[in-house]
Scaffold this motif. Structure first.
Motif, PDB file in Angstrom:
ATOM      1  N   GLN A 262     -77.010 -43.706  66.606  1.00 19.81           N
ATOM      2  CA  GLN A 262     -77.256 -42.563  65.726  1.00 19.81           C
ATOM      3  C   GLN A 262     -75.675 -41.951  65.200  1.00 19.81           C
ATOM      4  O   GLN A 262     -75.341 -41.382  64.175  1.00 19.81           O
ATOM      5  N   ARG A 263     -74.580 -41.825  66.601  1.00 24.21           N
ATOM      6  CA  ARG A 263     -73.493 -41.391  66.353  1.00 24.21           C
ATOM      7  C   ARG A 263     -72.530 -42.176  65.317  1.00 24.21           C
ATOM      8  O   ARG A 263     -71.462 -41.724  64.918  1.00 24.21           O
ATOM      9  N   TRP A 264     -73.011 -43.429  65.060  1.00 26.74           N
ATOM     10  CA  TRP A 264     -72.121 -44.194  64.201  1.00 26.74           C
ATOM     11  C   TRP A 264     -72.675 -43.883  62.550  1.00 26.74           C
ATOM     12  O   TRP A 264     -72.188 -44.791  61.766  1.00 26.74           O
ATOM     13  N   VAL A 265     -73.728 -43.300  62.452  1.00 24.45           N
ATOM     14  CA  VAL A 265     -74.193 -43.051  61.077  1.00 24.45           C
ATOM     15  C   VAL A 265     -74.505 -41.516  60.555  1.00 24.45           C
ATOM     16  O   VAL A 265     -74.352 -40.760  61.345  1.00 24.45           O
ATOM     17  N   ASN A 266     -74.843 -41.289  59.444  1.00 21.35           N
ATOM     18  CA  ASN A 266     -74.803 -39.795  58.896  1.00 21.35           C
ATOM     19  C   ASN A 266     -76.274 -39.586  59.323  1.00 21.35           C
ATOM     20  O   ASN A 266     -77.103 -39.161  58.347  1.00 21.35           O
TER      21      ASN A 266
END
Length: 576
Positions: A262-266
Motif C-alpha cells: 500500500q505504501r507504493w500506491v496512492n
C-alpha cells in the motif's frame, strides 16, 4: 448401549436428501434467471463498477494466454501504462470472470456471472437453512437469500461483481461459525472440523472482496464476543481467534502483499470525497446530486430490508426453547437478531465514532454495505415468520405471495432507475485488442503518479534526447523482441546517449537490466511516474521484468504453512 450425541438427529436438523437438494438447485436457478430476465431485452445493467470488473476480467484472460496464471500487474490499465490492480484486488472474482470469458462470448459474461453467483448463493443459503428448518423452510431460505434486496441492488445498480460473489460464501461462513459455537449442529459426524470449515470460508470471503472481508471479520468478532458473554466462557473467543488466524493465513498470499505494498500506491484515494463512510450513511447528503440520488436508492433498499427483517424477527420469535419444523431455537434467533441490530446500527450516522476508531473499517467506504450481513438474518428469519405451524395454510400462502411481491416491486423499481447498455463490453474489448487500454483507478495508481496526466494514446517505446522526442532519432534502431504484461524486452542501437521512455509506470517490483546489468530508472517528472531508462551509445539489450518482491514470498509461505495446519485438522478429524 450408549448413542453418541453426534449420531442423534434433532427434528429440525433432519438429513438432507437428493430430492431436497434437487429442489433447492431448481428453485435457486429459477430465482437467478428471474433476476436476470430484464437483461434479455435491455442489455447489461451498467452499474457503477461495471467497467472496472469487465476490464479486469479481460486483462486477466489476456495474461492467461501469455502464460501468466496469477496476474499481478494490470497491463491494460491507464491506457497501457498499467497499474498493480491485481495485487490489491482479491483474485477470485476477476479469475472467475476471466474463466467465463474463455467459454462464453464477452457480451454475455456479466449475465452468466450473475446467474451462477445467485444460483450458488441460493444453494449456500439452503445449506444453512437445512441446519435450522425442515425442507420447506430451507427452500424458502434459499429463495429469500438469492433474491434479497441487497443482491438486487448489486445486480441492477452497482455491478460490484466481487461483492456479489462474496455473498455466496457468507451463509457458509455463518453456518461454520454457528456450528463451531454449538448454536447450530448437523447432528451428523463430519470429516471437516468446524474450525477448519470456518477458516476456509473466511479466507474465501477475503479472497473475493476486501470490504466484505472487513465486514465479515467484525461480524464474526462481535458474534464471538456476544457468545462468550452469554455462555460466560472464553472458549468461543479462543476458537474464533484460532479460526480467523488460520483463515488469514490461508489468504496470506494475497493479504501480505496487499497490506505491505500500500505504501507504493496512492491508496488514500480510496477515501476521496464521496467515498468516505461519513458521506454514505443512510440518507446522507453531500454537494453531489448523482451521489445523493444513488445513496437515496441504497438507503431505501436498506430500510426495506431492515423493516422486513424486523417483522420476521417479531413474528418468528420462538415460543419455546426447542425449534419446531419451521422455527428456530432461541439461541439461533438471538444470534440472528444481534447480527441484524449490529448491521442496522452501523448504517446510521450514530455509529460514526466506530467508523473512525475501528481499524480498517473506514475502507468499507459505504455503511450500507452492511446489508450483506443483514441478508443472513433476513433469509433465515423469513421461514420462521412465514411458515409457522400455528398458521393456516391459506394465510401463510398469502404472506409468502406478499413477500415475493415486495421483492418483485423493489426489483422493478431498480430496473427502471438503472443504466442499461450493450456497448460497454464491445467498446472495451476493441480497446484492449487495439492495444489502447482502459482507464485506471486512483487508489491503485503508483505513488508519485498522476494518471490523469498520462496520454490516452501513446507508443510503447519513445526515445528522448535532450528536448527532442521521437521514436526514430537519427541513426537509432529499435526492435521490440517481447512485450507482455510482465516482461518487456528490447534491443536498441543509438549513436548518442538517449533516454528510453516506456509506456509503463515505474513500480518497485519492476527490475530493469541493460546489457545484463541492473539499472535504476530516471527520477519521475512532477506529473507522472513513467519509466524512463538512460541508455549509452551503441547497442543496448533492455529487459524489464515484474519480479517477486519479498512480501509476496512471505505471503506464499504464510499460505503454505496454513495449508499444512489445515491438513492436520483433516487428518486428526479422520482418525477420530
Amino acid at each position: 448401549m450408549t448413542v453418541s450425541s453426534e449420531a442423534a438427529i434433532p427434528p429440525a436438523l433432519e438429513r438432507s436428501s437428493r430430492r431436497a437438494w434437487l429442489l433447492a438447485l431448481v428453485l435457486s436457478l429459477v430465482t437467478a434467471l428471474t433476476i436476470i430476465s430484464p437483461f434479455t431485452w435491455k442489455g447489461n445493467a451498467s452499474g457503477h463498477d461495471f467497467s472496472f470488473h469487465a476490464a479486469s476480467w479481460m486483462d486477466a484472460a489476456a495474461q492467461w494466454h501469455q502464460g501468466i496464471m496469477l496476474p499481478r500487474w494490470t497491463a491494460g490499465a491507464n491506457y497501457g501504462f498499467g497499474e498493480p490492480r491485481f495485487i490489491f484486488y482479491p483474485p477470485l472474482s476477476w479469475m472467475f470472470g476471466a474463466a467465463l470469458g474463455l467459454v462464453v462470448p464477452w457480451v454475455y459474461v456479466p449475465a452468466v456471472f450473475i446467474v451462477l453467483t445467485q444460483w450458488m448463493a441460493g444453494l449456500s443459503a439452503f445449506a444453512l437453512g437445512r441446519r435450522l428448518f425442515a425442507e420447506r423452510g430451507a427452500l424458502l431460505c434459499a429463495v429469500a437469500y438469492a433474491a434479497n434486496p441487497y443482491a438486487l441492488l448489486i445486480v441492477y445498480m452497482r455491478s460490484d461483481f466481487a461483492e456479489q460473489l462474496a455473498l455466496v460464501f457468507l451463509p457458509l461462513l455463518f453456518l461454520a461459525a454457528l456450528e463451531m459455537l454449538g448454536v447450530a449442529k448437523t447432528g451428523v459426524r463430519k470429516n471437516v472440523s468446524p474450525v477448519a470449515f470456518l477458516a476456509i470460508t473466511f479466507a474465501a470471503v477475503w479472497l473475493t472482496n476486501s470490504p466484505a472481508g472487513v465486514v465479515a471479520s467484525y461480524s464474526l468478532a462481535a458474534l464471538f464476543v456476544f457468545t462468550a458473554i452469554r455462555s460466560k466462557s472464553y472458549k468461543p473467543l479462543l476458537l474464533g481467534a484460532a479460526a480467523l488466524a488460520l483463515g488469514f493465513g490461508l489468504a496470506g498470499f494475497y493479504l501480505v502483499p496487499a497490506i505491505y505494498e500500500q505504501r507504493w500506491v496512492n491508496i488514500s484515494q480510496a477515501l476521496a470525497s464521496g467515498l468516505q463512510p461519513s458521506q454514505n450513511f443512510l440518507y446522507a447528503i453531500i454537494a453531489d446530486s448523482e451521489h445523493n440520488d444513488f445513496n437515496r436508492i441504497a438507503s431505501n433498499t436498506a430500510v426495506v430490508m431492515i423493516g422486513l427483517t424486523g417483522l420476521f424477527a417479531v413474528a418468528g420469535f420462538p415460543r419455546s426453547g426447542n425449534s419446531s419444523r419451521y422455527s428456530v431455537t432461541k439461541a439461533v434467533w438471538t444470534v440472528l437478531l444481534a447480527l441484524s441490530v449490529l448491521a442496522a446500527f452501523l448504517m446510521l450516522r450514530l455509529s460514526n465514532v466506530f467508523w473512525i476508531l475501528l481499524p480498517k473499517l473506514c475502507f468499507v467506504q459505504f455503511p450500507w454495505r452492511w446489508m450483506s450481513i443483514l441478508a443472513i438474518p433476513f433469509a433465515c428469519l423469513a421461514p420462521a415468520a412465514l411458515l409457522q405451524k400455528r398458521k393456516r395454510w391459506h394465510w401463510a400462502a398469502f404472506e409468502i405471495v406478499a413477500f415475493v411481491a415486495v421483492l418483485a416491486g423493489l426489483a422493478t423499481w431498480m430496473v427502471r432507475r438503472t443504466w442499461w447498455d450493450s456497448e460497454d463490453i464491445p467498446v472495451l474489448r476493441e480497446a484492449i485488442q487495439n492495444d489502447e487500454g482502459f482507464e485506471g483507478v486512483d487508489e491503485y495508481d503508483p505513488a508519485n503518479d498522476d494518471h490523469s496526466s498520462l496520454p490516452q494514446k501513446s507508443a510503447r517505446v519513445t526515445l528522448l534526447a535532450g528536448a527532442r522526442e521521437s521514436t526514430a532519432l537519427s541513426g537509432t534502431r529499435i526492435h521490440v523482441e517481447r512485450w507482455s504484461a510482465e516482461t518487456k524486452e528490447l534491443r536498441i542501437t543509438a549513436r548518442e546517449p538517449v533516454l528510453l521512455a516506456l509506456r509503463l509506470l515505474n513500480y518497485p517490483a519492476w527490475r530493469i537490466e541493460v546489457n545484463d546489468k541492473v539499472v535504476k530508472p530516471q527520477p519521475p517528472n512532477r506529473e507522472t511516474s513513467q519509466m524512463v531508462v538512460p541508455l549509452p551509445v551503441g547497442s543496448s539489450h533492455v529487459v524489464v521484468r515484474f519480479t517477486r518482491t519479498p512480501d509476496r514470498t512471505i505471503g506464499g509461505i504464510s499460505t503454505s504453512l496454513s495449508v499444512i495446519v489445515l491438513m492436520l485438522f483433516f487428518v486428526r478429524r479422520a482418525r477420530s
